[in-house]
Design a protein around this motif. Structure first.
Motif, PDB file in Angstrom:
ATOM      1  N   LEU A   1       0.839  -1.249  -0.132  1.00  0.00           N
ATOM      2  CA  LEU A   1       0.036  -0.139   0.035  1.00  0.00           C
ATOM      3  C   LEU A   1       0.858   1.282   0.092  1.00  0.00           C
ATOM      4  CD1 LEU A   1      -2.315  -1.039   2.786  1.00  0.00           C
ATOM      5  CD2 LEU A   1      -3.015  -1.069   0.297  1.00  0.00           C
ATOM      6  N   VAL A   2       0.538   2.344  -0.825  1.00  0.00           N
ATOM      7  CA  VAL A   2       1.334   3.389  -0.965  1.00  0.00           C
ATOM      8  C   VAL A   2       0.633   4.510  -0.299  1.00  0.00           C
ATOM      9  CG1 VAL A   2       2.492   5.112  -2.650  1.00  0.00           C
ATOM     10  CG2 VAL A   2       2.601   2.642  -2.962  1.00  0.00           C
ATOM     11  N   THR A   3       0.946   5.213   0.601  1.00  0.00           N
ATOM     12  CA  THR A   3       0.202   6.349   1.210  1.00  0.00           C
ATOM     13  C   THR A   3       0.818   7.547   1.378  1.00  0.00           C
ATOM     14  OG1 THR A   3      -1.137   6.950   3.296  1.00  0.00           O
ATOM     15  CG2 THR A   3       0.893   5.585   3.539  1.00  0.00           C
ATOM     16  N   PHE A   4       0.077   8.635   1.018  1.00  0.00           N
ATOM     17  CA  PHE A   4       0.611   9.956   1.140  1.00  0.00           C
ATOM     18  C   PHE A   4      -0.650  10.855   1.544  1.00  0.00           C
ATOM     19  CE2 PHE A   4      -0.352   9.439  -3.343  1.00  0.00           C
ATOM     20  CZ  PHE A   4      -0.613  10.476  -3.697  1.00  0.00           C
ATOM     21  N   THR A   5      -0.315  12.028   1.506  1.00  0.00           N
ATOM     22  CA  THR A   5      -1.432  13.178   1.581  1.00  0.00           C
ATOM     23  C   THR A   5      -1.435  14.000   0.270  1.00  0.00           C
ATOM     24  OG1 THR A   5      -0.966  13.454   4.006  1.00  0.00           O
ATOM     25  CG2 THR A   5      -2.056  15.353   3.089  1.00  0.00           C
ATOM     26  N   MET A   6      -2.774  13.946  -0.189  1.00  0.00           N
ATOM     27  CA  MET A   6      -3.239  14.517  -1.572  1.00  0.00           C
ATOM     28  C   MET A   6      -3.867  16.014  -1.319  1.00  0.00           C
ATOM     29  SD  MET A   6      -3.239  14.255  -4.983  1.00  0.00           S
ATOM     30  CE  MET A   6      -3.780  12.605  -5.556  1.00  0.00           C
ATOM     31  N   PRO A   7      -3.464  17.092  -1.669  1.00  0.00           N
ATOM     32  CA  PRO A   7      -4.229  18.254  -1.433  1.00  0.00           C
ATOM     33  C   PRO A   7      -5.536  18.125  -2.236  1.00  0.00           C
ATOM     34  CG  PRO A   7      -1.941  18.713  -2.349  1.00  0.00           C
ATOM     35  CD  PRO A   7      -2.191  17.241  -2.451  1.00  0.00           C
ATOM     36  N   SER A   8      -6.607  18.666  -1.321  1.00  0.00           N
ATOM     37  CA  SER A   8      -8.190  18.429  -1.832  1.00  0.00           C
ATOM     38  C   SER A   8      -8.384  19.070  -3.216  1.00  0.00           C
ATOM     39  CB  SER A   8      -8.968  18.939  -0.953  1.00  0.00           C
ATOM     40  OG  SER A   8      -8.892  20.066  -0.426  1.00  0.00           O
ATOM     41  N   ASN A   9      -7.608  20.041  -3.756  1.00  0.00           N
ATOM     42  CA  ASN A   9      -8.028  20.658  -4.983  1.00  0.00           C
ATOM     43  C   ASN A   9      -7.413  19.952  -6.282  1.00  0.00           C
ATOM     44  OD1 ASN A   9      -5.181  21.185  -4.169  1.00  0.00           O
ATOM     45  ND2 ASN A   9      -5.301  23.455  -5.169  1.00  0.00           N
ATOM     46  N   PHE A  10      -6.969  18.653  -5.989  1.00  0.00           N
ATOM     47  CA  PHE A  10      -6.635  17.736  -6.938  1.00  0.00           C
ATOM     48  C   PHE A  10      -7.551  16.587  -7.249  1.00  0.00           C
ATOM     49  CE2 PHE A  10      -2.417  19.813  -6.283  1.00  0.00           C
ATOM     50  CZ  PHE A  10      -1.833  19.600  -7.465  1.00  0.00           C
ATOM     51  N   THR A  11      -7.608  16.201  -8.518  1.00  0.00           N
ATOM     52  CA  THR A  11      -8.469  15.048  -8.590  1.00  0.00           C
ATOM     53  C   THR A  11      -7.866  14.124  -9.561  1.00  0.00           C
ATOM     54  OG1 THR A  11     -10.749  14.626  -9.374  1.00  0.00           O
ATOM     55  CG2 THR A  11      -9.706  16.068 -10.410  1.00  0.00           C
ATOM     56  N   ALA A  12      -7.964  12.762  -9.223  1.00  0.00           N
ATOM     57  CA  ALA A  12      -7.427  11.906 -10.462  1.00  0.00           C
ATOM     58  C   ALA A  12      -7.972  11.943 -11.698  1.00  0.00           C
ATOM     59  CB  ALA A  12      -7.577  10.420  -9.728  1.00  0.00           C
ATOM     60  N   VAL A  13      -7.167  11.771 -12.598  1.00  0.00           N
ATOM     61  CA  VAL A  13      -7.749  12.020 -14.132  1.00  0.00           C
ATOM     62  C   VAL A  13      -7.268  10.735 -15.013  1.00  0.00           C
ATOM     63  CG1 VAL A  13      -8.105  14.355 -14.206  1.00  0.00           C
ATOM     64  CG2 VAL A  13      -5.638  13.352 -14.785  1.00  0.00           C
ATOM     65  N   PHE A  14      -6.429   9.991 -14.449  1.00  0.00           N
ATOM     66  CA  PHE A  14      -5.783   8.788 -15.318  1.00  0.00           C
ATOM     67  C   PHE A  14      -5.200   7.946 -14.162  1.00  0.00           C
ATOM     68  CE2 PHE A  14      -2.330   6.725 -17.647  1.00  0.00           C
ATOM     69  CZ  PHE A  14      -2.944   6.449 -18.713  1.00  0.00           C
ATOM     70  N   GLU A  15      -5.171   6.561 -14.732  1.00  0.00           N
ATOM     71  CA  GLU A  15      -4.668   5.363 -14.164  1.00  0.00           C
ATOM     72  C   GLU A  15      -4.561   4.221 -15.075  1.00  0.00           C
ATOM     73  OE1 GLU A  15      -5.301   3.035  -9.929  1.00  0.00           O
ATOM     74  OE2 GLU A  15      -6.965   3.539 -11.084  1.00  0.00           O
ATOM     75  N   ASN A  16      -3.538   3.657 -15.166  1.00  0.00           N
ATOM     76  CA  ASN A  16      -3.309   2.516 -15.861  1.00  0.00           C
ATOM     77  C   ASN A  16      -2.149   1.589 -15.300  1.00  0.00           C
ATOM     78  OD1 ASN A  16      -3.570   1.121 -18.303  1.00  0.00           O
ATOM     79  ND2 ASN A  16      -1.463   1.914 -19.059  1.00  0.00           N
ATOM     80  N   THR A  17      -2.288   0.229 -15.759  1.00  0.00           N
ATOM     81  CA  THR A  17      -1.213  -0.657 -15.310  1.00  0.00           C
ATOM     82  C   THR A  17      -1.085  -1.365 -16.532  1.00  0.00           C
ATOM     83  OG1 THR A  17      -2.220  -1.096 -13.010  1.00  0.00           O
ATOM     84  CG2 THR A  17      -0.752  -2.712 -13.650  1.00  0.00           C
ATOM     85  N   LYS A  18       0.296  -1.528 -17.129  1.00  0.00           N
ATOM     86  CA  LYS A  18       0.622  -2.379 -18.169  1.00  0.00           C
ATOM     87  C   LYS A  18       1.808  -3.047 -17.658  1.00  0.00           C
ATOM     88  CE  LYS A  18       1.451  -1.648 -22.906  1.00  0.00           C
ATOM     89  NZ  LYS A  18       2.003  -0.703 -24.057  1.00  0.00           N
ATOM     90  N   GLY A  19       1.815  -4.467 -17.628  1.00  0.00           N
ATOM     91  CA  GLY A  19       2.840  -5.214 -17.273  1.00  0.00           C
ATOM     92  C   GLY A  19       3.057  -5.054 -16.172  1.00  0.00           C
ATOM     93  N   GLY A  20       4.304  -4.652 -15.636  1.00  0.00           N
ATOM     94  CA  GLY A  20       5.160  -4.287 -14.438  1.00  0.00           C
ATOM     95  C   GLY A  20       5.169  -2.817 -14.039  1.00  0.00           C
TER      96      GLY A  20
END
Length: 212
Positions: free
Chosen positions: A39-58
């Protein structure tokens, strides 16, 4: 006198509303994501939003931009990546990994590249390396611009991870790698850590939440 009282009352009400709105909209939130072996954890500023996610191989990547911006047109972007099994690579280290990423930047802008290492740091019990790297002039994107990034590399149990906070600005002879805001952004992203994946545990991953 009556007008002054009314003005003061309006001002007080406005301040109260602003304070209430601020309390209702937290400035940041905890992000905990299963990426390959941890699990990767950190603090994200609330004015950001995820727009892209992808897993390709490793290889894993997730991008977040300021609300209202897009993956193509953005001024700031926070990127998380994972490289599966990279700890098995002979001679690998967070610093060498950071150097390889910096080399990619430099190849894109050999005449305007700059870097500022913050050095080796520990995140929880995991070794990492932090630097600021940037290009004064980049031709990709809608217009020529500068692109500078806070780069954090992490060596996990089996995998390597990065967290990058990039910013685009006007083109220049040298990117603003020495600006104090990069230290502030490192603090804004903290705490940064890696947690084990507990079989059967689902979001919000209480074992990791309670860790720090």
């Amino acid at each position: 006198m009556r007008a002054r009282t009314t003005t003061a009352a309006v001002l007080a009400a406005s301040l109260l509303l602003a304070a209430t709105a601020k309390a209702q909209a937290p400035e940041s939130f905890r992000v905990i994501s299963p990426i390959f072996g941890q699990l990767v954890t950190f603090t994200m500023p609330s004015n950001f939003t995820a727009v892209f996610e992808n897993t390709k191989g490793g290889h894993y990547i997730r991008e977040a931009v300021l609300k209202g911006e897009t993956p193509e047109r953005w001024t700031q972007m926070i990127t998380v990546t994972g490289e599966k099994g990279m700890t098995l690579t002979p001679g690998s280290s967070p610093e060498i990994f950071a150097g390889a990423i910096a080399g990619g930047f430099k190849s894109a802008c050999p005449d305007s590249f700059a870097a500022r290492p913050f050095g080796t740091m520990n995140f929880g019990r995991f070794e990492g390396f932090v630097a600021v790297i940037g290009c004064g002039r980049v031709d990709s994107g809608p217009t020529r611009h500068s692109e500078t990034a806070l780069l954090i590399t992490l060596k996990g149990t089996t995998d390597y991870y990065t967290i990058q906070w990039a910013e685009r600005g006007p083109e220049s002879d040298e990117p603003p790698v020495n600006d104090e805001r990069w230290q502030a952004r490192l603090r804004d992203l903290s705490p940064i850590d890696l947690c084990p994946i507990i079989p059967g545990e689902a979001a919000p991953y209480p074992s990791c939440v309670n860790k720090s």
